[in-house]
Write an enzyme that holds these catalytic residues in place. Sequence first.
Site, mmCIF file in Angstrom:
data_model
loop_
_atom_site.group_PDB
_atom_site.id
_atom_site.type_symbol
_atom_site.label_atom_id
_atom_site.label_comp_id
_atom_site.label_asym_id
_atom_site.label_seq_id
_atom_site.Cartn_x
_atom_site.Cartn_y
_atom_site.Cartn_z
ATOM 1 N N LYS A 48 0.841 -1.203 0.000
ATOM 2 C CA LYS A 48 0.000 0.000 0.000
ATOM 3 C C LYS A 48 0.878 1.257 0.000
ATOM 4 O O LYS A 48 0.634 2.210 -0.745
ATOM 5 C CB LYS A 48 -0.949 -0.020 1.203
ATOM 6 C CG LYS A 48 -2.057 -1.064 1.059
ATOM 7 C CD LYS A 48 -2.818 -1.340 2.352
ATOM 8 C CE LYS A 48 -3.731 -2.560 2.155
ATOM 9 N NZ LYS A 48 -4.508 -2.934 3.348
ATOM 10 N N GLN A 76 -4.764 -1.849 9.624
ATOM 11 C CA GLN A 76 -4.588 -3.171 9.020
ATOM 12 C C GLN A 76 -5.098 -4.255 9.970
ATOM 13 O O GLN A 76 -4.774 -4.252 11.166
ATOM 14 C CB GLN A 76 -3.107 -3.392 8.668
ATOM 15 C CG GLN A 76 -2.838 -4.657 7.877
ATOM 16 C CD GLN A 76 -3.442 -4.654 6.464
ATOM 17 O OE1 GLN A 76 -3.649 -3.603 5.865
ATOM 18 N NE2 GLN A 76 -3.737 -5.823 5.949
ATOM 19 N N ASP A 85 -11.233 2.081 3.780
ATOM 20 C CA ASP A 85 -11.420 0.625 3.713
ATOM 21 C C ASP A 85 -12.900 0.272 3.553
ATOM 22 O O ASP A 85 -13.234 -0.860 3.210
ATOM 23 C CB ASP A 85 -10.919 -0.025 5.019
ATOM 24 C CG ASP A 85 -9.619 -0.779 4.830
ATOM 25 O OD1 ASP A 85 -9.318 -1.175 3.697
ATOM 26 O OD2 ASP A 85 -8.911 -0.972 5.840
HETATM 27 N N1 GUN Z 1 -6.652 -7.374 6.178
HETATM 28 C C1 GUN Z 1 -6.939 -8.134 5.096
HETATM 29 N N2 GUN Z 1 -7.505 -7.385 4.136
HETATM 30 C C2 GUN Z 1 -7.600 -6.130 4.618
HETATM 31 C C3 GUN Z 1 -8.083 -4.911 4.091
HETATM 32 O O1 GUN Z 1 -8.592 -4.831 2.973
HETATM 33 N N3 GUN Z 1 -7.972 -3.833 4.913
HETATM 34 C C4 GUN Z 1 -7.456 -3.905 6.158
HETATM 35 N N4 GUN Z 1 -7.417 -2.788 6.886
HETATM 36 N N5 GUN Z 1 -6.987 -5.020 6.678
HETATM 37 C C5 GUN Z 1 -7.060 -6.130 5.914
#
Ligand code: GUN
Length: 292
Positions: free
Chosen positions: A52, A96, A119
């Site tokens: 990211k 995350q 998200d």
């Molecule tokens: N863990 C697995 N996929 C995601 C996601 O799309 N966003 C976040 N914040 N954590 C994750």
Amino acid sequence: MIIIDGKAIAIQIKKEIVGEVNRIVAEGGKRPHLAAILVGHDGGSETYVAGKVKTCEEVGFKSSLIRCENNITETELLNHVIELNNNPDIDGFIVQLPLPKHISEQKIIEAIDYQKDVDGFHPVNVGRMSIGLPCFVSATPAGILELLKRYNIETSGKHCVILGRSNIVGKPISTLLMQKAYPGDCTVTVCHSRTKDIKNYCLNADIIIAAIGVPEFLRGNMVREGAIVIDVGTTRIPSSETRSGFQLKGDVAFEEVAPKCSFITPVPGGVGPMTIISLMKNTLLAAKKTIY
Ligand code: GUN
């Protein structure tokens, strides 16, 4: 049979975002700014967050990474969230997941300002999505819709079978594909661990979205001729053949299933690259205040 090239589509969208950012900056605006909170040192989470941050650089966004140790208290983590909510330079941020067991993920998600929730996990965004209002749609479902759109795949009136009922993929993609929209207008069936005779549902599907996290769950004898198969699985299997020491395995037995399909996504290189790019698109929407 067409193999859907998520990597190529992601590169194309990346270029579109770069163009938008250049235009914003040329007009005197500020660069979009995404922040991420990473708790602990889980290998998968480290990889995703690094991806990211790297993609932010590539599209010309500012990014900030807040690292916390595994023993952080819920209150301390909530304080980080509140700080980002109140920081006017941050357009959007993510925490995350997964979080350590002593922290309530739901409490943290609900503390995020829904207007910065790129998200799309906050109940306000989930609720607005379910009734078709503008909102941040979570990255994986948004990425799947984008692939269907860019490959001009007809969805209206199709029977879509979704394998998995997670809050992150199964539930939102089921809601989105039944919406009166394109992509959408599907008749949706959601299968999960308690579903009896999953094979029969799959054999009746025009579109199958596999999001259960069981490597090679969907076999050749579960898919009808001409089906469209979207593989969301990303199980990390230890491997001595890759530099990372891991190999990504999808939920679909690709070699068996692909010959029967009209379209199929590979793993890696299908849905995966679209997920990060969808997060970038949401951050751009947040910076432009398009939704809220
Ligand atoms: N863990 C697995 N996929 C995601 C996601 O799309 N966003 C976040 N914040 N954590 C994750």
